[in-house]
Structure formats: structure tokens, C-alpha cells
Design an enzyme around this catalytic site. Structure first.
Site, PDB file in Angstrom:
ATOM      1  N   SER A   8       0.847  -1.187   0.000  1.00  0.00           N
ATOM      2  CA  SER A   8       0.000   0.000   0.000  1.00  0.00           C
ATOM      3  C   SER A   8       0.879   1.233   0.000  1.00  0.00           C
ATOM      4  CB  SER A   8      -0.887   0.008   1.254  1.00  0.00           C
ATOM      5  OG  SER A   8      -1.525   1.258   1.383  1.00  0.00           O
ATOM      6  N   ASN A  10      -0.200   3.995   1.134  1.00  0.00           N
ATOM      7  CA  ASN A  10      -0.784   4.846   2.171  1.00  0.00           C
ATOM      8  C   ASN A  10      -0.021   4.662   3.494  1.00  0.00           C
ATOM      9  OD1 ASN A  10      -2.442   5.610   4.381  1.00  0.00           O
ATOM     10  ND2 ASN A  10      -4.277   5.401   3.127  1.00  0.00           N
ATOM     11  N   GLY A  12      -0.476   5.797   6.453  1.00  0.00           N
ATOM     12  CA  GLY A  12      -1.332   5.512   7.612  1.00  0.00           C
ATOM     13  C   GLY A  12      -1.664   4.036   7.697  1.00  0.00           C
ATOM     14  N   GLU A  38      -1.454  -2.458 -10.186  1.00  0.00           N
ATOM     15  CA  GLU A  38      -2.762  -2.456 -10.857  1.00  0.00           C
ATOM     16  C   GLU A  38      -3.849  -2.948  -9.910  1.00  0.00           C
ATOM     17  OE1 GLU A  38      -3.268  -3.781 -14.835  1.00  0.00           O
ATOM     18  OE2 GLU A  38      -2.669  -1.685 -14.975  1.00  0.00           O
ATOM     19  N   ASP A  67      -7.800  -4.935   0.346  1.00  0.00           N
ATOM     20  CA  ASP A  67      -8.719  -4.138  -0.459  1.00  0.00           C
ATOM     21  C   ASP A  67     -10.030  -4.093   0.298  1.00  0.00           C
ATOM     22  OD1 ASP A  67      -9.051  -2.561  -2.817  1.00  0.00           O
ATOM     23  OD2 ASP A  67     -10.505  -4.025  -3.501  1.00  0.00           O
ATOM     24  N   TYR A 148     -17.053   6.516   4.377  1.00  0.00           N
ATOM     25  CA  TYR A 148     -18.507   6.396   4.488  1.00  0.00           C
ATOM     26  C   TYR A 148     -18.978   6.191   5.935  1.00  0.00           C
ATOM     27  CZ  TYR A 148     -18.010   5.525  -0.553  1.00  0.00           C
ATOM     28  OH  TYR A 148     -17.696   5.620  -1.884  1.00  0.00           O
ATOM     29  N   ASP A 149     -18.071   6.283   6.907  1.00  0.00           N
ATOM     30  CA  ASP A 149     -18.405   5.989   8.308  1.00  0.00           C
ATOM     31  C   ASP A 149     -19.681   6.675   8.828  1.00  0.00           C
ATOM     32  OD1 ASP A 149     -16.379   4.216   8.575  1.00  0.00           O
ATOM     33  OD2 ASP A 149     -15.086   5.473   9.829  1.00  0.00           O
ATOM     34  N   LYS A 169     -14.720   0.334  16.787  1.00  0.00           N
ATOM     35  CA  LYS A 169     -14.756   0.076  15.343  1.00  0.00           C
ATOM     36  C   LYS A 169     -13.805  -1.071  14.992  1.00  0.00           C
ATOM     37  CE  LYS A 169     -14.189   1.918  10.740  1.00  0.00           C
ATOM     38  NZ  LYS A 169     -13.649   2.928   9.842  1.00  0.00           N
ATOM     39  N   HIS A 174     -14.981  -4.380   9.645  1.00  0.00           N
ATOM     40  CA  HIS A 174     -14.522  -5.335   8.638  1.00  0.00           C
ATOM     41  C   HIS A 174     -13.015  -5.574   8.697  1.00  0.00           C
ATOM     42  CE1 HIS A 174     -14.718  -1.226   7.331  1.00  0.00           C
ATOM     43  NE2 HIS A 174     -14.028  -1.433   6.229  1.00  0.00           N
TER      44      HIS A 174
HETATM   45  P1  IMP Z   1      -8.883   1.011  -0.445  1.00  0.00           P
HETATM   46  O1  IMP Z   1      -9.202  -0.248   0.287  1.00  0.00           O
HETATM   47  O2  IMP Z   1      -7.811   1.793   0.210  1.00  0.00           O
HETATM   48  O3  IMP Z   1      -8.704   0.783  -1.911  1.00  0.00           O
HETATM   49  O4  IMP Z   1     -10.138   2.007  -0.378  1.00  0.00           O
HETATM   50  C1  IMP Z   1     -11.360   1.625   0.030  1.00  0.00           C
HETATM   51  C2  IMP Z   1     -12.352   2.792   0.077  1.00  0.00           C
HETATM   52  O5  IMP Z   1     -13.507   2.237   0.687  1.00  0.00           O
HETATM   53  C3  IMP Z   1     -11.930   3.972   0.944  1.00  0.00           C
HETATM   54  O6  IMP Z   1     -11.414   5.037   0.197  1.00  0.00           O
HETATM   55  C4  IMP Z   1     -13.249   4.400   1.578  1.00  0.00           C
HETATM   56  O7  IMP Z   1     -13.960   5.237   0.710  1.00  0.00           O
HETATM   57  C5  IMP Z   1     -13.992   3.079   1.678  1.00  0.00           C
HETATM   58  N1  IMP Z   1     -13.747   2.455   2.991  1.00  0.00           N
HETATM   59  C6  IMP Z   1     -12.995   1.342   3.261  1.00  0.00           C
HETATM   60  N2  IMP Z   1     -13.002   1.070   4.577  1.00  0.00           N
HETATM   61  C7  IMP Z   1     -13.763   2.026   5.150  1.00  0.00           C
HETATM   62  C8  IMP Z   1     -14.122   2.289   6.504  1.00  0.00           C
HETATM   63  O8  IMP Z   1     -13.740   1.614   7.459  1.00  0.00           O
HETATM   64  N3  IMP Z   1     -14.929   3.355   6.688  1.00  0.00           N
HETATM   65  C9  IMP Z   1     -15.374   4.143   5.688  1.00  0.00           C
HETATM   66  N4  IMP Z   1     -15.041   3.969   4.418  1.00  0.00           N
HETATM   67  C10 IMP Z   1     -14.238   2.905   4.135  1.00  0.00           C
END
Ligand code: IMP
Length: 197
Positions: A8, A10, A12, A38, A67, A148-149, A169, A174
Site C-alpha cells: 500500500s 498509504n 497511515g 494495478e 482491499d 462512508y463511516d 470500530k 470489517h
Molecule cells: P482502499 O481499500 O484503500 O482501496 O479504499 C477503500 C475505500 O472504501 C476507501 O477510500 C473508503 O472510501 C472506503 N472504505 C474502506 N473502509 C472504510 C471504513 O472503514 N470506513 C469508511 N469507508 C471505508
């Protein structure tokens, strides 16, 4: 000690993973800068596998990828694997979701987190998925979290993710559930006398 690269970009996320993996005999590293991975899968699991394999192959180390996203029943599973790209900002993503859900009587949804671990040859050795069922609220509630929390109420809790503490949380969410499933399997894989090399 085996090296595990977090697939990743990211920072964080890398810190969060490093913290969760603290008790294991692993040297956790961030993905090398400039490495583009990708993400073309149709499922969360497919994307996690793709990223873990690509990063393992290009670094020659073990790799862990995730993901995640939100699947809404009334929208046929959308935004799903497109959760991050649904709009340009968290506020815009929430606004789009609420607009598409206007008047929808059925508001069931599920947050999903897929994790995959690939060995240095790129072979996926572990895969888990964590799910958190709930409903999409009619308006945002709470100030915590991200994404979207504020519009996701966790089933049986009466509260949105944004109204929960980080610890709560992590327990019901998840990502926390996916990690709880992965940890004992990682422990076996990387036990001192284990198969990892
Ligand atoms: P990725 O897994 O970093 O590719 O991004 C997943 C996307 O799903 C994030 O940018 C959020 O928009 C959404 N998402 C994933 N997990 C959460 C969560 O725990 N809370 C709120 N939104 C989430």
C-alpha cells in the site's frame, strides 16, 4: 527474520498494519516508492491477491495486501471495488450515495475487507475476508472515522461507525475482523519452526 512488505502506498495504512503485526517475528516494511500496482479485479479478494502477488514479485519479499469498500444491496453491490473512486472527496462520496439511495426502502449494506499474503515467489499463501453488516442512514451521524463511516449504521449497535471509538470500530469493523482471522494463520506461517523462509 522474514521481511513482510505492506502493499500500500498509504503511510497511515502501513503504520496500522505494522502495529497489528507487532507480536509476530516479522520485519514489516513499506512498499518501495514509485511501485505502481494495478487494481483491476471485480472483487475485493481479487484486488488483494493481485496487489500481494505484484508486490511480492517485484520486491522478492513476502507481501501483505488489502482491499476494502462498501457494498450496498439496493445498488447491486455498488460502490464496491469502486468505493474510493465513487467521487472526489469523502463528502462527495457520501452525497452521491445518499442521492442514489433516496427513497430506497431496503437500506442493507456491508463493509468488506479482503486481505491476501503472498510469498516471495508471488504465490498467495493466505487469504481472509472480514465483513461488517449494517444499513445506510438517511443522513450522516457522528464525527469519527473516515470515508462512508457517518452514513453506515452497524447492525445491532444502533450507532454509525463515526459514532464509535477507534477501539469499538476495530472490534466490530470489517478490517478488525479480517485481521482477527488472519493473525493466527500468520502466526503459524511465521512461527520460528514454521514453513516460512
Ligand atoms: P482502499 O481499500 O484503500 O482501496 O479504499 C477503500 C475505500 O472504501 C476507501 O477510500 C473508503 O472510501 C472506503 N472504505 C474502506 N473502509 C472504510 C471504513 O472503514 N470506513 C469508511 N469507508 C471505508
Amino acid at each position: 527474520m522474514s521481511v513482510l512488505v505492506i502493499a500500500s502506498g498509504n503511510a497511515g495504512k502501513v503504520r496500522e498494519f505494522a502495529h497489528l503485526l507487532e507480536s509476530l517475528p516479522l520485519e514489516v516494511r513499506a512498499m518501495p516508492e514509485g511501485l505502481e500496482v494495478e487494481e483491476t479485479g471485480h472483487t475485493f479478494a481479487e484486488n488483494a491477491r493481485q496487489k500481494a502477488t505484484a508486490v511480492a514479485r517485484s520486491t522478492g519479499c513476502w507481501a501483505l495486501a488489502d482491499d476494502s469498500g462498501l457494498a450496498v444491496d439496493a445498488l447491486g453491490g455498488a460502490p464496491g471495488v469502486h468505493s474510493a473512486r465513487y467521487a472526489d472527496s469523502d463528502a462527495a462520496r457520501i452525497e452521491r450515495l445518499l442521492t442514489e439511495m433516496e427513497g430506497a426502502p431496503e437500506r442493507g449494506a456491508c463493509f468488506v475487507c479482503a486481505l491476501a499474503v503472498a510469498d516471495p515467489d508471488g504465490v498467495v499463501r493466505l487469504e481472509v475476508e472480514g465483513r461488517c453488516p449494517g444499513t445506510i442512514l438517511e443522513a450522516p451521524r457522528g464525527t469519527g472515522g473516515f470515508g462512508y463511516d457517518p452514513v453506515f449504521e452497524v447492525a445491532g449497535s444502533g450507532r454509525s461507525f463515526a459514532e464509535m471509538t477507534k477501539e469499538e470500530k476495530a472490534r466490530v469493523g470489517h478490517r478488525g475482523r479480517a485481521f482477527a482471522a488472519l493473525e493466527p494463520q500468520l502466526g503459524e506461517l511465521f512461527a520460528p519452526e514454521g514453513a516460512a523462509g
